[in-house]
Design a protein around this motif. Sequence first.
Motif, PDB file in Angstrom:
ATOM      1  N   ILE A   1     -79.893 -75.080 -50.479  1.00  0.00           N
ATOM      2  CA  ILE A   1     -81.038 -75.623 -49.761  1.00  0.00           C
ATOM      3  C   ILE A   1     -81.030 -74.994 -48.377  1.00  0.00           C
ATOM      4  O   ILE A   1     -80.077 -75.139 -47.620  1.00  0.00           O
TER       5      ILE A   1
ATOM      6  N   VAL B   1     -85.687 -75.168 -51.374  1.00  0.00           N
ATOM      7  CA  VAL B   1     -84.718 -75.403 -52.438  1.00  0.00           C
ATOM      8  C   VAL B   1     -84.722 -74.196 -53.367  1.00  0.00           C
ATOM      9  O   VAL B   1     -85.768 -73.833 -53.912  1.00  0.00           O
TER      10      VAL B   1
ATOM     11  N   ILE C   1     -79.604 -76.736 -58.397  1.00  0.00           N
ATOM     12  CA  ILE C   1     -79.870 -76.272 -57.041  1.00  0.00           C
ATOM     13  C   ILE C   1     -78.743 -75.341 -56.597  1.00  0.00           C
ATOM     14  O   ILE C   1     -77.580 -75.743 -56.531  1.00  0.00           O
TER      15      ILE C   1
ATOM     16  N   ARG D   1     -87.644 -77.081 -45.472  1.00  0.00           N
ATOM     17  CA  ARG D   1     -86.483 -76.626 -46.244  1.00  0.00           C
ATOM     18  C   ARG D   1     -86.974 -75.981 -47.531  1.00  0.00           C
ATOM     19  O   ARG D   1     -88.006 -76.367 -48.079  1.00  0.00           O
TER      20      ARG D   1
ATOM     21  N   LEU E   1     -81.359 -84.227 -54.883  1.00  0.00           N
ATOM     22  CA  LEU E   1     -82.192 -83.797 -53.759  1.00  0.00           C
ATOM     23  C   LEU E   1     -82.804 -85.024 -53.113  1.00  0.00           C
ATOM     24  O   LEU E   1     -83.255 -85.932 -53.811  1.00  0.00           O
TER      25      LEU E   1
END
Length: 273
Positions: free
Chosen positions: A235, A223, A232, A221, A45
């Motif tokens: 996103i 996640v 993840i 955003r 990320l």
Amino acid sequence: MTMAKQYTTRTKASVPAAAAVGLSDVAVRFRSRKRDVTALREVSLDVAPGEFVAIVGPSGCGKSTLLKLVAGLLKPSSGKVRLGGEQVDGVRHDIGYVFQRAALLEWRSARRNILLQAEIRKMPPAQARGRTDELIRMTGLAGFEDAYPHELSGGMQQRVALCRALLHEPPVLLMDEPFGALDALTREQMNMELNRIWRETRTTVLLVTHSISEAVYLADRVVVMSPRPGTISEIIEVGLDAEREYGETLGRPEFRDAAAHIRDLLGAASAHD
């Protein structure tokens, strides 16, 4: 067109040269007497300077663990964590951290609880006092600066904690369920306050929350994490303007679609919302 196609989603963000926060293929494994537990795996990320990113996912998926990695309170079992391009190798004292509990000292006034940060960091007194006054005005605490924690509501206590975390003007602010213990109305008010403060300070924010609505309202955003071992899933680009009036924003198609998509990803028809 399926709902998923309405969003720009990715499991790994591209790596900007000046990312405020960067995690590259991070994994965290804990060993106990009975078994080994993988809390996070293959987490990548990147968060741009001034960006607001919210992290949602089921309980136990490693959301708080991720914040501890960024803060340097925990070392990854593998992978890299960076702040401002610099590898995190130990506790970072330049960041701000806000927890679910305000954790104020009962024998200190609101102002002196904020100034505790300055004492620990040995900030110049005049600079610390000026910054404290600025934050008190910014967070609507004017008139309550001399009140003690037991004289403040839960929302005001969290404002004091937020001021304390922002006193040294951190480049990154980590927030771990900061409004989870508040009643619904106070939580909405704090969401609005946080949005305004973020717009004024442009501090990079990582927020962990169980509330889908809170995540979508506040973040650039969102996640979405998978169940443990956490990684993840997607996103989500929220696509809202930075300045957001609460009631109007909750009625906008972008908000409703993003919230519904996240709920579908989590299988969270009964999620905290």
